[in-house]
Design a protein around this motif. Structure first.
Motif, PDB file in Angstrom:
ATOM      1  N   MET A 181       8.182   8.667  18.464  1.00  0.00           N
ATOM      2  CA  MET A 181       7.520   8.813  19.757  1.00  0.00           C
ATOM      3  C   MET A 181       7.484  10.260  20.234  1.00  0.00           C
ATOM      4  O   MET A 181       6.684  10.608  21.110  1.00  0.00           O
ATOM      5  N   LEU A 184      12.560   5.190  16.082  1.00  0.00           N
ATOM      6  CA  LEU A 184      11.412   5.098  16.977  1.00  0.00           C
ATOM      7  C   LEU A 184      11.359   6.264  17.960  1.00  0.00           C
ATOM      8  O   LEU A 184      10.280   6.766  18.290  1.00  0.00           O
ATOM      9  N   THR A 185      12.514   6.692  18.422  1.00  0.00           N
ATOM     10  CA  THR A 185      12.544   7.847  19.325  1.00  0.00           C
ATOM     11  C   THR A 185      11.979   9.073  18.624  1.00  0.00           C
ATOM     12  O   THR A 185      11.198   9.837  19.213  1.00  0.00           O
ATOM     13  N   THR A 244      12.437   5.548  25.145  1.00  0.00           N
ATOM     14  CA  THR A 244      11.976   4.558  24.171  1.00  0.00           C
ATOM     15  C   THR A 244      12.689   3.235  24.368  1.00  0.00           C
ATOM     16  O   THR A 244      12.071   2.156  24.292  1.00  0.00           O
ATOM     17  N   HIS A 266      11.228   1.163  27.165  1.00  0.00           N
ATOM     18  CA  HIS A 266       9.946   0.569  26.767  1.00  0.00           C
ATOM     19  C   HIS A 266      10.172  -0.667  25.896  1.00  0.00           C
ATOM     20  O   HIS A 266       9.496  -1.695  26.066  1.00  0.00           O
ATOM     21  N   LEU A 325       5.607   8.419  25.521  1.00  0.00           N
ATOM     22  CA  LEU A 325       7.006   8.003  25.487  1.00  0.00           C
ATOM     23  C   LEU A 325       7.908   9.091  24.917  1.00  0.00           C
ATOM     24  O   LEU A 325       9.028   8.806  24.471  1.00  0.00           O
ATOM     25  N   TYR A 341       4.820   1.479  13.770  1.00  0.00           N
ATOM     26  CA  TYR A 341       5.316   0.700  14.897  1.00  0.00           C
ATOM     27  C   TYR A 341       4.167  -0.163  15.416  1.00  0.00           C
ATOM     28  O   TYR A 341       3.041   0.309  15.578  1.00  0.00           O
TER      29      TYR A 341
END
Length: 225
Positions: free
Chosen positions: A73, A69-70, A91, A94, A84, A119
């Motif tokens: 983002m 996810l990082t 991340t 959040h 983000l 996501y």
């Protein structure tokens, strides 16, 4: 609405006196009870067949998903709209706000034919600050979406998945009559995808940091648009 509060966690574990194991069990159980009550457990919604392949939502696990996810983002398109970008701690903060919250928002990875590629945030719009900006109905359910990397964008996949997830919400949340979204009006591809997937633009609203198109998909019109 029934309360999920457990006055004596020891009773949950089948004991009549407090015990550390009982408290640990209750600490794990309470978020699950909150999710089940407020969002009808997205973890159990299962896989559905779409024109693009088999799709399913899997609630986020930080240890498994944070690195992925990082990276997502920090992609330019995501950074522009989600704000983000930065190290994993950004991340993580959040995500933890949702994972450690009251169960009114569930962050998920969307898998297409087993590949993580999007996501999602499934949230109770009527319990969210968003409800201050529109006339909310009980159990209105909101969705946020990020499609990862350019290989999955620009070919109509967003439209397919938005319709799919809206249908998952309506199929699994019988008390929900409307699915809500609030994309930035400057994000033309996102607004277009919502319109093409059966949402209508109800109005424009001022939210912190953006002017948004309030998109609504109504259960009563589900089979018509």
């Amino acid at each position: 609405m029934p309360s999920t509060e457990i006055e004596n966690p020891a009773h949950v574990a089948g004991h009549t006196t407090a015990h550390p194991a009982a408290f640990r069990f209750a600490a794990r159980l309470l978020p699950l009870l909150a999710e089940a009550e407020l969002l009808d457990s997205p973890a159990g919604w299962g896989s559905v067949t779409t024109p693009a392949g088999a799709f399913r939502l899997e609630p986020i696990r930080l240890g498994r998903d944070l690195e992925l996810l990082t990276r997502w983002m920090n992609e330019p398109d995501a950074a522009a709209h989600w704000e983000l970008a930065g190290p994993a701690s950004v991340t993580a903060a959040h995500l933890r706000a949702q994972l450690d919250g009251d169960g009114s928002s569930t962050p998920c990875i969307g898998y297409l034919d087993g590949t993580p590629m999007s996501y999602w945030e499934i949230y109770r719009a009527d319990l969210d600050p968003l409800a201050r900006h529109y006339r909310a109905h009980p159990h209105d359910t909101g969705i946020h979406l990020l499609i990862a990397d350019g290989t999955h964008r620009g070919r109509g996949l967003g439209t397919t998945l938005l319709r799919t997830v809206a249908n998952l919400v309506l199929d699994n949340r019988p008390r929900c009559t409307r699915v809500i979204a609030e994309p930035d009006i400057r994000n033309t591809p996102s607004v277009s995808a919502f319109l093409a997937s059966g949402f209508r633009c109800s109005t424009e609203i001022e939210l912190p940091g953006k002017r948004a198109a309030l998109m609504i998909r109504e259960r009563a019109l589900r089979n018509l648009i």
